[in-house]
Design an enzyme around this catalytic site. Structure first.
Site, PDB file in Angstrom:
ATOM      1  N   TYR A   1       0.817  -1.220   0.000  1.00 35.36           N
ATOM      2  CA  TYR A   1       0.000   0.000   0.000  1.00 35.36           C
ATOM      3  C   TYR A   1       0.852   1.272   0.000  1.00 35.36           C
ATOM      4  O   TYR A   1       0.336   2.363  -0.196  1.00 35.36           O
ATOM      5  CB  TYR A   1      -0.937   0.030   1.219  1.00 35.36           C
ATOM      6  CG  TYR A   1      -1.977  -1.077   1.243  1.00 35.36           C
ATOM      7  CD1 TYR A   1      -2.105  -1.967   0.189  1.00 35.36           C
ATOM      8  CD2 TYR A   1      -2.829  -1.228   2.331  1.00 35.36           C
ATOM      9  CE1 TYR A   1      -3.037  -2.988   0.212  1.00 35.36           C
ATOM     10  CE2 TYR A   1      -3.772  -2.243   2.360  1.00 35.36           C
ATOM     11  CZ  TYR A   1      -3.872  -3.124   1.298  1.00 35.36           C
ATOM     12  OH  TYR A   1      -4.801  -4.128   1.338  1.00 35.36           O
TER      13      TYR A   1
ATOM     14  N   LYS B   1       4.059 -15.245   2.378  1.00 31.62           N
ATOM     15  CA  LYS B   1       3.946 -16.007   1.125  1.00 31.62           C
ATOM     16  C   LYS B   1       5.374 -16.254   0.651  1.00 31.62           C
ATOM     17  O   LYS B   1       5.785 -15.876  -0.453  1.00 31.62           O
ATOM     18  CB  LYS B   1       3.116 -15.187   0.123  1.00 31.62           C
ATOM     19  CG  LYS B   1       2.745 -15.911  -1.149  1.00 31.62           C
ATOM     20  CD  LYS B   1       1.682 -16.982  -0.952  1.00 31.62           C
ATOM     21  CE  LYS B   1       1.409 -17.698  -2.278  1.00 31.62           C
ATOM     22  NZ  LYS B   1       0.590 -18.913  -2.083  1.00 31.62           N
TER      23      LYS B   1
ATOM     24  N   ASP C   1     -10.426  -8.797   8.232  1.00 32.30           N
ATOM     25  CA  ASP C   1     -11.858  -8.736   7.914  1.00 32.30           C
ATOM     26  C   ASP C   1     -12.476 -10.127   7.929  1.00 32.30           C
ATOM     27  O   ASP C   1     -13.593 -10.319   8.427  1.00 32.30           O
ATOM     28  CB  ASP C   1     -12.083  -8.090   6.543  1.00 32.30           C
ATOM     29  CG  ASP C   1     -12.341  -6.603   6.668  1.00 32.30           C
ATOM     30  OD1 ASP C   1     -11.777  -5.991   7.609  1.00 32.30           O
ATOM     31  OD2 ASP C   1     -13.101  -6.049   5.861  1.00 32.30           O
TER      32      ASP C   1
END
Ligand code: NAD
Length: 371
Positions: free
Chosen positions: A144, A201, A262
């Site tokens: 981001y 990852k 979330d």
């Protein structure tokens, strides 16, 4: 001598002021019971600040936040300030601005299932037994915030040989950024059940390989007593709904944390019950995960429990008042176990006389704190 803690209150917009009143009530009760003094200083943020000053984050607000021992933010925003004019001030600028201004790089979100609310989740009750996890998300690095661009694709050709645009975002992490968030997770785990799942990852991404290396280095050197488990993010997404009770602390980078938190929050089935803490190296900020709920603002029906659970986190992380934090959590649990509900968490089996408004719910928690 009675310890004194200065709290900067940011009630914001919508239901924000209503739930802030309940937080102050609870803190005063805690102060009486545990021998602490809380000094409150209120400041403007979001839409309320735009109305009063023309900007969502006035300088005085940031100064008040920095000067405080902790910041308690309710919620900001609402249709009144929605605008398609790109130059119009927006309430969210206040939120992002204060996070940046306080250097808050760690976002902690507890996901706990209250026994009394198991029925509110979309998962089967047996899958939820024992769920009590803390997601520690890196908040100021990664995809981001890395270099990004949209540009003409001058090298490759798209399908059919047509040259078009291409875009990229870059996931960048420095050792320093990984070290400091890893420490937050290990510290939190020490105060809990002593287990950290570090989610990455690393089978594909170079930034994840650095992440894993640094997390292990910090662990081995400083926190060998904490159990550390590496888990790939796709597996975590699956494990969160398969067997969520395996998690104690989940440590992860910005985007994975955004998505997983979330997913995990919906285990509880209720937005009105989720709190969060944003920590940096200075003043920390605590806020419920929900927004300003303009649809119910001013009606006295908002659920104040996410705000009170944010107070619990403040007691723990900013003031190290763990006994008081346990008492507050216990009081909330007892109120729910006795069947009391605000409208948003009331189920088909809730007695109408046990459905209460914001202020009555706050009073019930205070009564148990005092009892
Ligand atoms: P919201 O969380 O405000 O509301 C979603 C739904 O949940 C609504 O039906 C609302 O009534 C209900 N709800 C939320 N909190 C509740 C509570 N404590 N008690 C009972 N019911 C509750 O999300 P939204 O409607 O998408 O956004 C409304 C405004 O809030 C927007 O302006 C948005 O930008 C802002 N917002 C702010 C924050 C924040 O301050 N951190 C976060 C999300 C959204």
């Amino acid at each position: 001598m009675t310890p004194t803690y200065r709290i900067c209150l940011l009630p914001g917009d919508g239901i924000g002021p209503e739930i802030t009143v309940e937080a102050v009530k609870a803190l005063e009760a805690i102060g009486r019971r545990f021998g602490a003094r809380f000094e409150f200083r209120e400041a403007l943020l979001g839409g309320a600040a735009i109305d009063a000053t023309g900007t969502a984050l006035p300088d005085e607000t940031l100064a008040a936040a920095r000067a405080a021992d902790a910041v308690l933010l309710a919620a900001i925003g609402g249709p009144k300030w929605d605008s398609t004019d790109p130059d119009a001030p927006r309430p969210e600028q206040g939120l992002l601005g204060i996070r940046k201004g306080l250097g808050l790089y760690a976002n902690l979100r507890p996901v706990r299932i209250f026994d009394a609310l198991v029925g509110a989740s979309t998962l089967k009750p047996e899958a939820l037994a024992g769920v009590d996890m803390l997601i520690v998300r890196e908040l100021t690095g990664g995809l981001y915030f890395g270099p990004r661009a949209r540009e003409r694709d001058v090298e490759g050709a798209g399908a059919g040989g047509v040259r078009g645009m291409r875009a990229y975002d870059t996931c960048v992490y420095t050792e320093f950024e990984v070290e400091r968030i890893a420490r937050k997770a290990f510290e939190a785990a020490r105060a809990r059940r002593g287990r950290v799942h570090s989610v990455d990852k690393a089978n594909v991404l170079e930034s994840s390989r650095l992440w894993r290396e640094v997390v292990h280095r910090v662990h081995d050197a400083e926190y060998p007593d904490v159990e550390l488990i590496d888990q790939l993010v796709d597996n975590t997404a699956m494990q969160l709904v398969r067997y969520p009770a395996q998690f104690d602390v989940v440590l992860t980078e910005n985007m994975f944390g955004d998505i997983l938190s979330d997913e995990a929050s919906m285990l509880t089935g209720s937005l009105g019950m989720l709190a969060s803490a944003s920590l940096g190296d200075g003043t920390a900020l605590y806020e419920p995960s929900h927004g300003s709920a303009p649809d119910i603002a001013g009606q006295g029906v908002a659920n104040p429990l996410a705000m009170l659970l944010s107070v619990e986190l403040m007691l723990r992380y900013s003031f190290a008042m763990h006994e008081a934090a346990d008492a507050l959590a216990g009081a909330i649990e007892a109120v729910l176990a006795d069947g009391w509900r605000t409208r948003d968490i009331a189920g088909p089996d809730t007695l109408p006389q046990r459905t209460v408004g914001t202020s009555a719910m706050g009073d019930l928690v205070v009564e148990r704190l005092e009892g």
